[in-house]
Enzyme design. Structure first.
Site, PDB file in Angstrom:
ATOM      1  N   HIS A  17       0.840  -1.199   0.000  1.00 59.49           N
ATOM      2  CA  HIS A  17       0.000   0.000   0.000  1.00 59.49           C
ATOM      3  C   HIS A  17       0.876   1.250   0.000  1.00 59.49           C
ATOM      4  CE1 HIS A  17      -3.653   2.360   0.995  1.00 59.49           C
ATOM      5  NE2 HIS A  17      -2.772   3.150   1.605  1.00 59.49           N
ATOM      6  N   GLU A  18       1.814   1.297   0.918  1.00 66.13           N
ATOM      7  CA  GLU A  18       2.709   2.461   0.992  1.00 66.13           C
ATOM      8  C   GLU A  18       3.628   2.511  -0.219  1.00 66.13           C
ATOM      9  OE1 GLU A  18       2.231   4.795   3.093  1.00 66.13           O
ATOM     10  OE2 GLU A  18       0.690   3.660   4.165  1.00 66.13           O
ATOM     11  N   HIS A  21       1.979   4.511  -2.948  1.00 70.25           N
ATOM     12  CA  HIS A  21       2.156   5.954  -2.769  1.00 70.25           C
ATOM     13  C   HIS A  21       3.583   6.371  -3.141  1.00 70.25           C
ATOM     14  CE1 HIS A  21      -1.731   6.227  -0.984  1.00 70.25           C
ATOM     15  NE2 HIS A  21      -1.415   5.651   0.162  1.00 70.25           N
TER      16      HIS A  21
END
Length: 348
Positions: A17-18, A21
């Site tokens: 998820h990170e 980003h």
């Protein structure tokens, strides 16, 4: 073993998820100050270029800290100064990565375990079933039930069971044409097994190949996403309550139980991995809800701010949105603490 698998998968889902980003921030030219897995003090860290990479000691969460996320910043490469479309891509990338992970997990499981793919076509109807009376025939492919799409064969029993009345709306495909049967009465009956049913079977299968595995995996993921929305709808309508909600502790408990109840360790691992595919899709959907502190809340705030700036023709102080998300984060953490306490309490 299953608890360890659950913890590792949680770490994996947080990381990707990170990473979503991080990658999109780098690709769009936004400055990334830190990229970290977990929270708290660092176990070890190193700096490469402008970014510090950290592995922290508390195994919860993670973050991708970009320059100027929640306030004015003079750096031209700050997040707040990036074009709106770039910020939207960065904010959505985390959930996209979670959804992609869930899809790839389902696809890989099918590739290694599936020899046949179940279909949505009626193979048998009990002679006494009301389905025959209302016009359902063997060979019909269910397309919609009560206005909701049937993605997989498992959806049929799910959607039928969610309807607690005897009134149904069916859309089936017969000879390539869609046939609608609206507001028809189909009574559940006992056909000899002691359980009231509608009396229909779906035992049609197709030999597995890459194309139908890909399609089946995609339909499964769409189905998982819809289950999240159904769960939220049940919470809002009161069909489900706080006792039905669970956090990481509850998820690990469910994963452990699911693995132990399997016939073999291999089956247990497969069940647990498939369960985490659902969790990955769940995270992708939940994170995009328009709630402050979540990525969906930030996307919503970004779009509202952009519209207001176009209407008012003046720039709105980004600190206002930052304060909203800060309050949202405090409330979210408090709610997570409550759910975690509830889950731990239930263990004893």
């Amino acid at each position: 073993m299953y608890i360890l698998i659950a913890i590792l998968f949680f770490c994996f889902l947080i990381f990707i998820h990170e990473l979503g980003h991080f990658i999109t921030a780098k690709l769009t030219g936004v400055k990334v100050n830190e990229f970290a897995l977990f929270m708290g003090p660092a176990i070890f860290k190193f700096k490469r270029g402008e970014t510090t990479y950290r592995l922290n000691c508390l195994p919860i969460g993670g973050y991708c800290a970009m320059e100027g996320e929640d306030g004015e910043n003079d750096d031209p490469r700050a997040f707040v100064n990036a074009k709106v479309w770039k910020r939207l891509i960065i904010l959505c990338a985390g959930s996209f990565m979670n959804f992609l992970a869930g899809f790839l997990i389902v696809l890989l499981l099918l590739a290694f375990t599936a020899e046949i793919i179940p279909q949505k076509t009626v193979s048998y109807i009990e002679p006494e079933s009301d389905l025959l009376t209302v016009g359902i025939r063997e060979g019909d492919e269910f397309y919609k039930i009560d206005g909701k799409r049937v993605y997989t064969s498992g959806d049929i029993s799910l959607l039928l069971d969610r309807n607690t009345t005897d009134k149904f709306d069916f859309t089936v495909i017969r000879d390539g044409k869609k046939i609608k049967l609206e507001n028809v009465t189909v009574e559940r009956k006992d056909f000899g097994d002691g359980t009231p049913r509608l009396g229909v079977s779906f035992t049609n299968y197709e030999d597995a190949n890459f194309f139908n595995e890909f399609g089946y995996a995609w339909d499964n993921c769409r189905d998982y996403a819809r289950l999240v929305w159904m769960g939220l709808g049940d919470l809002i309508s009161g069909k489900a309550g706080l006792n039905d909600m669970g956090g990481p502790v509850k998820i690990v408990e469910v994963v452990d139980e699911a693995g132990k109840e399997a016939e073999s360790k291999l089956d247990g691992v497969m069940i647990v991995i498939n369960l985490f595919a659902f969790i990955a899709i769940n995270l992708a959907v939940m994170n995009m809800l328009p709630i402050p502190a979540l990525d969906g809340g930030r996307v919503f705030g970004l779009l509202v701010t952009w519209c207001l700036e176009k209407i008012l023709r003046r720039k709105i102080n980004p600190q206002v949105e930052g304060y909203i998300h800060a309050v949202g984060m405090i409330l979210l953490l408090a709610f997570m603490a409550f759910i975690t306490f509830k889950d731990i309490w239930s263990l004893f």
